[in-house]
Design a protein around this motif. Structure first.
Motif, PDB file in Angstrom:
ATOM      1  N   GLY A 184       0.815  -1.219   0.000  1.00 12.49           N
ATOM      2  CA  GLY A 184       0.000   0.000   0.000  1.00 12.49           C
ATOM      3  C   GLY A 184       0.848   1.267   0.000  1.00 12.49           C
ATOM      4  N   TYR A 185       0.283   2.352   0.556  1.00 14.43           N
ATOM      5  CA  TYR A 185       0.986   3.639   0.528  1.00 14.43           C
ATOM      6  C   TYR A 185       2.313   3.594   1.291  1.00 14.43           C
ATOM      7  CZ  TYR A 185      -2.669   6.228  -1.851  1.00 14.43           C
ATOM      8  OH  TYR A 185      -3.542   6.687  -2.800  1.00 14.43           O
ATOM      9  N   VAL A 186       2.332   2.803   2.389  1.00 17.58           N
ATOM     10  CA  VAL A 186       3.588   2.692   3.150  1.00 17.58           C
ATOM     11  C   VAL A 186       4.680   2.126   2.243  1.00 17.58           C
ATOM     12  CG1 VAL A 186       4.712   1.564   5.114  1.00 17.58           C
ATOM     13  CG2 VAL A 186       2.391   2.429   5.345  1.00 17.58           C
ATOM     14  N   GLY A 187       4.334   1.102   1.500  1.00 11.66           N
ATOM     15  CA  GLY A 187       5.291   0.490   0.575  1.00 11.66           C
ATOM     16  C   GLY A 187       5.695   1.454  -0.524  1.00 11.66           C
ATOM     17  N   LEU A 188       4.704   2.202  -1.019  1.00  9.79           N
ATOM     18  CA  LEU A 188       4.980   3.162  -2.101  1.00  9.79           C
ATOM     19  C   LEU A 188       6.037   4.181  -1.649  1.00  9.79           C
ATOM     20  CD1 LEU A 188       3.803   4.120  -4.986  1.00  9.79           C
ATOM     21  CD2 LEU A 188       2.595   5.833  -3.651  1.00  9.79           C
ATOM     22  N   ILE A 189       5.789   4.778  -0.472  1.00  9.84           N
ATOM     23  CA  ILE A 189       6.720   5.814   0.011  1.00  9.84           C
ATOM     24  C   ILE A 189       8.056   5.193   0.407  1.00  9.84           C
ATOM     25  CG2 ILE A 189       7.098   7.517   1.861  1.00  9.84           C
ATOM     26  CD1 ILE A 189       4.052   8.086   1.684  1.00  9.84           C
ATOM     27  N   LEU A 190       7.998   4.058   1.143  1.00  3.06           N
ATOM     28  CA  LEU A 190       9.251   3.424   1.566  1.00  3.06           C
ATOM     29  C   LEU A 190      10.072   2.960   0.373  1.00  3.06           C
ATOM     30  CD1 LEU A 190       8.648   1.198   4.710  1.00  3.06           C
ATOM     31  CD2 LEU A 190      10.248   3.091   4.415  1.00  3.06           C
ATOM     32  N   GLY A 191       9.388   2.441  -0.634  1.00  2.43           N
ATOM     33  CA  GLY A 191      10.081   1.971  -1.839  1.00  2.43           C
ATOM     34  C   GLY A 191      10.847   3.103  -2.500  1.00  2.43           C
ATOM     35  N   GLY A 192      10.167   4.239  -2.662  1.00  2.00           N
ATOM     36  CA  GLY A 192      10.829   5.413  -3.258  1.00  2.00           C
ATOM     37  C   GLY A 192      12.018   5.844  -2.416  1.00  2.00           C
ATOM     38  N   LEU A 193      11.792   5.922  -1.095  1.00  2.00           N
ATOM     39  CA  LEU A 193      12.852   6.382  -0.186  1.00  2.00           C
ATOM     40  C   LEU A 193      14.067   5.457  -0.225  1.00  2.00           C
ATOM     41  CD1 LEU A 193      10.945   7.534   3.043  1.00  2.00           C
ATOM     42  CD2 LEU A 193      12.372   8.936   1.562  1.00  2.00           C
ATOM     43  N   VAL A 194      13.805   4.147  -0.098  1.00  3.12           N
ATOM     44  CA  VAL A 194      14.920   3.184  -0.046  1.00  3.12           C
ATOM     45  C   VAL A 194      15.728   3.248  -1.345  1.00  3.12           C
ATOM     46  CG1 VAL A 194      15.482   0.708  -0.027  1.00  3.12           C
ATOM     47  CG2 VAL A 194      13.844   1.630   1.614  1.00  3.12           C
ATOM     48  N   ALA A 195      15.013   3.221  -2.489  1.00  2.00           N
ATOM     49  CA  ALA A 195      15.725   3.241  -3.776  1.00  2.00           C
ATOM     50  C   ALA A 195      16.488   4.559  -3.944  1.00  2.00           C
ATOM     51  CB  ALA A 195      14.742   3.041  -4.919  1.00  2.00           C
ATOM     52  N   GLY A 196      15.830   5.664  -3.617  1.00  2.00           N
ATOM     53  CA  GLY A 196      16.473   6.983  -3.763  1.00  2.00           C
ATOM     54  C   GLY A 196      17.725   7.087  -2.917  1.00  2.00           C
ATOM     55  N   VAL A 197      17.613   6.703  -1.645  1.00  2.00           N
ATOM     56  CA  VAL A 197      18.757   6.839  -0.733  1.00  2.00           C
ATOM     57  C   VAL A 197      19.888   5.883  -1.130  1.00  2.00           C
ATOM     58  CG1 VAL A 197      19.504   6.510   1.658  1.00  2.00           C
ATOM     59  CG2 VAL A 197      17.368   7.707   1.181  1.00  2.00           C
ATOM     60  N   LEU A 198      19.524   4.616  -1.446  1.00  2.00           N
ATOM     61  CA  LEU A 198      20.578   3.643  -1.784  1.00  2.00           C
ATOM     62  C   LEU A 198      21.326   4.041  -3.055  1.00  2.00           C
ATOM     63  CD1 LEU A 198      19.025   0.132  -0.966  1.00  2.00           C
ATOM     64  CD2 LEU A 198      20.840   1.366   0.241  1.00  2.00           C
ATOM     65  N   LEU A 199      20.589   4.464  -4.062  1.00  2.00           N
ATOM     66  CA  LEU A 199      21.262   4.816  -5.325  1.00  2.00           C
ATOM     67  C   LEU A 199      22.107   6.085  -5.164  1.00  2.00           C
ATOM     68  CD1 LEU A 199      18.440   3.941  -7.900  1.00  2.00           C
ATOM     69  CD2 LEU A 199      20.471   2.609  -7.328  1.00  2.00           C
ATOM     70  N   GLN A 200      21.609   7.019  -4.394  1.00  2.00           N
ATOM     71  CA  GLN A 200      22.412   8.231  -4.153  1.00  2.00           C
ATOM     72  C   GLN A 200      23.630   7.912  -3.285  1.00  2.00           C
ATOM     73  OE1 GLN A 200      21.794  12.154  -4.837  1.00  2.00           O
ATOM     74  NE2 GLN A 200      21.740  10.682  -6.495  1.00  2.00           N
ATOM     75  N   ALA A 201      23.448   6.965  -2.344  1.00  2.00           N
ATOM     76  CA  ALA A 201      24.595   6.537  -1.524  1.00  2.00           C
ATOM     77  C   ALA A 201      25.653   5.894  -2.418  1.00  2.00           C
ATOM     78  CB  ALA A 201      24.141   5.557  -0.445  1.00  2.00           C
ATOM     79  N   LEU A 202      25.191   5.070  -3.365  1.00  2.00           N
ATOM     80  CA  LEU A 202      26.135   4.427  -4.293  1.00  2.00           C
ATOM     81  C   LEU A 202      26.853   5.497  -5.130  1.00  2.00           C
ATOM     82  CD1 LEU A 202      27.300   1.857  -5.572  1.00  2.00           C
ATOM     83  CD2 LEU A 202      25.341   1.811  -7.118  1.00  2.00           C
ATOM     84  N   ASN A 203      26.084   6.456  -5.615  1.00  2.00           N
ATOM     85  CA  ASN A 203      26.706   7.547  -6.385  1.00  2.00           C
ATOM     86  C   ASN A 203      27.737   8.290  -5.537  1.00  2.00           C
ATOM     87  OD1 ASN A 203      25.067   6.949  -8.480  1.00  2.00           O
ATOM     88  ND2 ASN A 203      24.099   8.941  -8.665  1.00  2.00           N
ATOM     89  N   GLY A 204      27.346   8.626  -4.313  1.00  2.00           N
ATOM     90  CA  GLY A 204      28.253   9.358  -3.417  1.00  2.00           C
ATOM     91  C   GLY A 204      29.542   8.575  -3.214  1.00  2.00           C
ATOM     92  N   PHE A 205      29.401   7.266  -2.990  1.00  2.00           N
ATOM     93  CA  PHE A 205      30.570   6.411  -2.780  1.00  2.00           C
ATOM     94  C   PHE A 205      31.474   6.445  -4.014  1.00  2.00           C
ATOM     95  CE2 PHE A 205      32.632   2.236  -3.059  1.00  2.00           C
ATOM     96  CZ  PHE A 205      33.287   2.199  -1.829  1.00  2.00           C
ATOM     97  N   VAL A 206      30.847   6.288  -5.185  1.00  2.00           N
ATOM     98  CA  VAL A 206      31.634   6.272  -6.433  1.00  2.00           C
ATOM     99  C   VAL A 206      32.315   7.634  -6.647  1.00  2.00           C
ATOM    100  CG1 VAL A 206      31.464   6.124  -8.959  1.00  2.00           C
ATOM    101  CG2 VAL A 206      30.232   4.487  -7.530  1.00  2.00           C
ATOM    102  N   PHE A 207      31.566   8.724  -6.472  1.00  2.00           N
ATOM    103  CA  PHE A 207      32.132  10.067  -6.709  1.00  2.00           C
ATOM    104  C   PHE A 207      33.322  10.324  -5.777  1.00  2.00           C
ATOM    105  CE2 PHE A 207      27.706  11.963  -8.021  1.00  2.00           C
ATOM    106  CZ  PHE A 207      27.684  11.079  -9.099  1.00  2.00           C
ATOM    107  N   LEU A 208      33.128   9.973  -4.494  1.00  2.00           N
ATOM    108  CA  LEU A 208      34.160  10.318  -3.515  1.00  2.00           C
ATOM    109  C   LEU A 208      35.364   9.385  -3.586  1.00  2.00           C
ATOM    110  CD1 LEU A 208      31.816  11.207  -0.520  1.00  2.00           C
ATOM    111  CD2 LEU A 208      33.212  12.799  -1.836  1.00  2.00           C
TER     112      LEU A 208
END
Lengths: 500, 324
Positions: free
Chosen positions: B95-119
């Motif tokens: 439901g909505y919890v999954g919708l928001i959590l899904g976006g958050l988890v994917a957004g944070v993990l992919l940005q974390a990966l980018n940050g790791f690669v950039f730095l």
């Protein structure tokens, strides 16, 4: 090293590549003293102090504070151990407000569950300004909108906000006008009475002699001597610093013709909120000094005269051609040179080489027959200037940001003074420059004047203005307050009276 | 050391400037209203404008963290595609919890990966970001192909979970978003350090702040807002098809323009508010152009391009060598 010393360094050395900046220096500093470090540019003063402040790590030697080994790994670590420094370069983050700059890295004290209480932080900043008697700079404005002097005031408050027992001030007074300088002296006396140790760097020898209890002279990275300032004379200090006698101070010679025709005319210059109806003439072959307090507009006027800032009303006329100087290009084409006060952001390309910096204002002189720049001419010119201005560097290919502050100033001066000029505007030319080269600059001013070149000398140093100028124009709140003629006899008291 | 500073007088001016900017905006809106035969300033159209501004606003809020710290990341568009799809997959299960959590988890993990690669690689972030965008686009394409091969298609919400992307809930999301981004950017040491690192690395280091940590945190916070934007985006569109050939990079231009608008008004409005004004102005601009019959995909993009240049000139006014 004994426990009576608040801070000691023993056999400390530091090198940057092939350059040995500090060589086996040992010093003991006492609590409750103002200890001056003096020496020529590149003598190692800033590097030594940077090691004490945790900015640089030493290659060799030991440091002790309060009898205990002292080994700061960063400025923040030094802060925690009671050592704060106001560095020679600008030390604020332009994209943060004044209050944020003061407490950067220390905002946890104002945070509740991670959220910073801005009101609390501002109150603490206000209290810090008030406690030390420093005129408050608006706390909400970005540091980028402050003048160099205001930035230094904020840096001073930031250094004091940690309540240090060792305060290091590296050439802070070079950025201060008369009023703030006077207030700083009072503040330092107060800190000294509280038992704090103040390490003070200044190229202004009368200031250092008056303010400091003891003075350590450094030369080429090595300690020459530590002396009680009582009974010490300026000449003795100069000899220790430079290793030779510097007798003449300002090399003043009267203008050849006191009634010479004007070479530059400022007519009713007004810049809204900064300058109000400023009119004067610069005569051929004279030094016209511009002096005033921090908000007097003297530095802004220099920019208008060079076409860097456009006047809202009034005009600047180059008398030889009658041309109106309202752009930088016109000023340069008319033979006007300008050495700005803020060397790192206005005068120099700090990442470029010394050669590029020296050659840029005179680039037309290096064009070969086919229209290309001649590397041979550039190299020769840069090499000559390096030698003439005694710039301490590994060569003309060295980047300017690898030079000491004073040597950067020499590059700034050399790049403009080596051109064929008709008018020279010098804004604080001896700021951060050692006595040897200061004497050379004064000598150069006197020589250039004899060639019939008009010189405008903008300075916060009253003795310098009095020593070098034929006339002194004092500004107050953006307007001309009075013009003093040398023939009347310059009196420091009467000039200060007009300033205030 | 002296008396009251003259710059204190500027504070009264600031309030006046805020009123003038808003009044100017209103005047422009009125002119458009007349030009569009009174179809612009209607309640329904205003709702559409604000509604269309919600997703770019969240993405732009994220961008102000990463861009301020100097991490110019061009893979944001591809992250939005992946995060939206992941939000959709979890949303259909939880439901909505999954919708928001899904976006958050994917957004944070992919940005974390980018940050790791950039730095870690120390490659300029915009270059490394292009590489990451190609990787993320390819992952999206692989997912899309696999979904088609198994007889289905990429996740589609159908008529489910569409409320978050519609009025009034999407607009209501702006309120907690605005508060959160303001607190994080302006009132926490995370935001302070991010701003400091982006402005002057040397001084920031000397103040005892770890620049890499500050930059990495800026990427994580950016990921939070990208993730939220992605969840709202999935709810709004229902289905988002992955794209390849670096076409997702263009997604960044509208938020980038909003960042520039916010920067150009930096002396008047807080940047967080400036972002909202920027995204709503852009949404209004496209809306007005559509009402005026200007074709999208061609002339509307020409206008956006001209606006980027105009806003950049305004935001850089006062810097040496820039058109006044």
């Amino acid at each position: 090293m004994t426990k009576s010393f608040s801070l000691s360094v023993a056999d400390v050395s530091k090198s940057f590549g092939p350059t040995r900046a500090v060589i086996d220096v040992s010093l003991d500093f006492r609590a409750g003293e103002i200890h001056g470090l003096i020496g020529e540019n590149g003598s190692g003063k800033s590097t030594l102090l940077s090691m004490i402040a945790g900015i640089h790590t030493r290659d060799k030697g030991q440091m002790f504070k309060g009898g205990q080994p002292y080994d700061p790994v960063s400025p923040a670590h030094a802060n925690e151990q009671g050592v704060s420094m106001v560095v020679q370069e600008l030390g604020l983050v332009d994209g943060l407000t004044v209050a944020e700059n003061i407490f950067l890295g220390k905002t946890d004290q104002f945070a509740n569950r991670g959220v910073i209480n801005l009101r609390k932080m501002h109150r603490a900043a206000e209290e810090a300004f008030a406690a030390w008697g420093i005129s408050q700079v608006p706390l909400d404005v970005f540091a980028s909108s402050l003048t160099v002097e205001e930035k230094k005031l904020v840096e001073l408050v930031r250094a004091l906000s940690t309540d240090p027992d060792v305060l290091i001030l590296d050439e802070i007074t070079a950025a201060f006008s008369h009023n703030n300088r006077t207030a700083l002296y009072k503040l330092l006396a107060k800190l000294k009475a509280q038992g704090k140790l103040i390490l003070f760097v200044s190229h202004n020898l009368p200031e250092a002699l008056q303010l400091c209890d003891r003075l350590t002279v450094l030369k080429d990275g090595e300690k020459v001597d530590t002396l009680d300032s009582k009974g010490l004379t300026e000449d003795e200090l100069k000899r220790l610093m430079v290793g030779r006698e510097i007798k003449e101070t300002y090399f003043y010679t009267p203008a050849k013709n006191e009634n010479a025709e004007p070479v530059l005319v400022a007519d009713g210059i007004t810049v809204d909120g900064v300058l109000h109806n400023v009119s004067f003439e610069l005569r051929r072959g004279e030094v016209l000094g511009l002096g005033g307090l921090s908000d007097s507009g003297i530095h802004e006027l220099g920019k208008v005269l060079f076409g860097l800032t456009r006047a809202d009303q009034g005009q600047v006329i180059f008398a030889d051609t009658g041309e109106r100087i309202d752009s930088l290009r016109k000023a340069i084409n008319s033979g006007i040179a300008y050495v700005p006060k803020d060397r790192d952001t206005e005068a120099l390309m700090v990442r470029a080489t010394i050669e590029d910096n020296l050659c840029l204002p005179s680039v037309d002189a290096f064009v070969g027959p086919l229209g290309f720049l001649s590397p041979r001419k550039r190299k020769k010119f840069a090499g000559e200037q390096l030698e003439a201005f005694e710039i301490k560097a590994s060569g003309i290919r060295q980047a300017v940001n690898q030079l000491s502050g004073g040597n950067r100033q020499k590059v700034s001066l050399a790049s403009w003074l080596s051109r064929p000029n008709k008018i020279i505007i010098l804004d604080s030319p001896t700021r951060g420059v050692d006595v040897g080269i200061t004497a050379n600059i004064y000598k150069l001013i006197a020589e250039v004047k004899q060639q019939g070149i008009g010189i405008i000398l903008i300075s916060d140093e009253l003795p310098e203005l009095i020593g070098c100028s034929d006339r002194i124009l004092i500004m107050k709140n953006g307007a001309v307050a009075r013009i003093f003629e040398r023939a009347e006899g310059f009196s420091e008291n009467s000039i200060v009276e007009v300033m205030i | 050391m002296g008396d009251t500073h003259p710059m204190l007088q500027r504070f009264g001016k600031r309030r006046m400037q805020q009123v003038l900017v808003l009044a100017g905006l209103l005047l422009v809106f009125l002119i458009i209203h007349f030009a569009t035969n009174f179809r612009f300033l209607t309640g329904r159209n205003m709702g559409i404008i604000v509604s269309h501004a919600v997703i770019p606003t969240f993405i732009t809020w994220g961008l102000i963290f990463s861009f301020t710290s100097g991490m110019i990341d061009l893979s944001i568009g591809s992250i939005v595609v992946l995060a939206s799809n992941f939000a959709g997959i979890l949303g259909l299960k939880f439901g909505y919890v999954g919708l928001i959590l899904g976006g958050l988890v994917a957004g944070v993990l992919l940005q974390a990966l980018n940050g790791f690669v950039f730095l870690k690689t120390k490659i300029p972030p915009w270059v490394a970001g292009l590489g990451m965008a190609m990787i993320y686009e390819s992952i999206g394409a692989v997912y899309s192909t696999a979904a088609v091969r198994s007889g289905g298609m990429v996740v589609s919400l159908g008529s489910q979970l569409r409320g978050l992307g519609q009025l009034p809930f999407n607009v209501l999301m702006l309120v907690p978003g605005l508060i959160a981004v303001y607190i994080l950017f302006c009132r926490t040491s995370i935001g302070l350090n991010v701003r400091a690192v982006g402005s002057d690395l040397r001084v920031t280091k000397e103040m005892g702040i770890d620049p890499n940590r500050a930059k990495f945190l800026s990427m994580l916070v950016c990921g939070v807002f990208i993730g939220l934007g992605s969840a709202i985006n999935q709810s709004y569109v229902g289905q988002l098809l992955p794209r390849t050939g670096l076409t997702t990079v263009s997604t960044i231009f509208q938020p980038l323009t909003a960042v520039l608008i916010a920067s150009s008004m930096g002396a008047i409005f807080n940047v967080v508010i400036g972002v909202v004004i920027g995204t709503i102005s852009l949404s209004a601009l496209f809306n007005a152009l559509t009402l005026l019959g200007v074709p999208s995909g061609t002339w509307q993009e020409v206008v956006l391009g001209m606006l980027v240049i105009a806003v950049t000139i305004v935001s850089m006014r006062g810097e040496e060598g820039v058109v006044k």
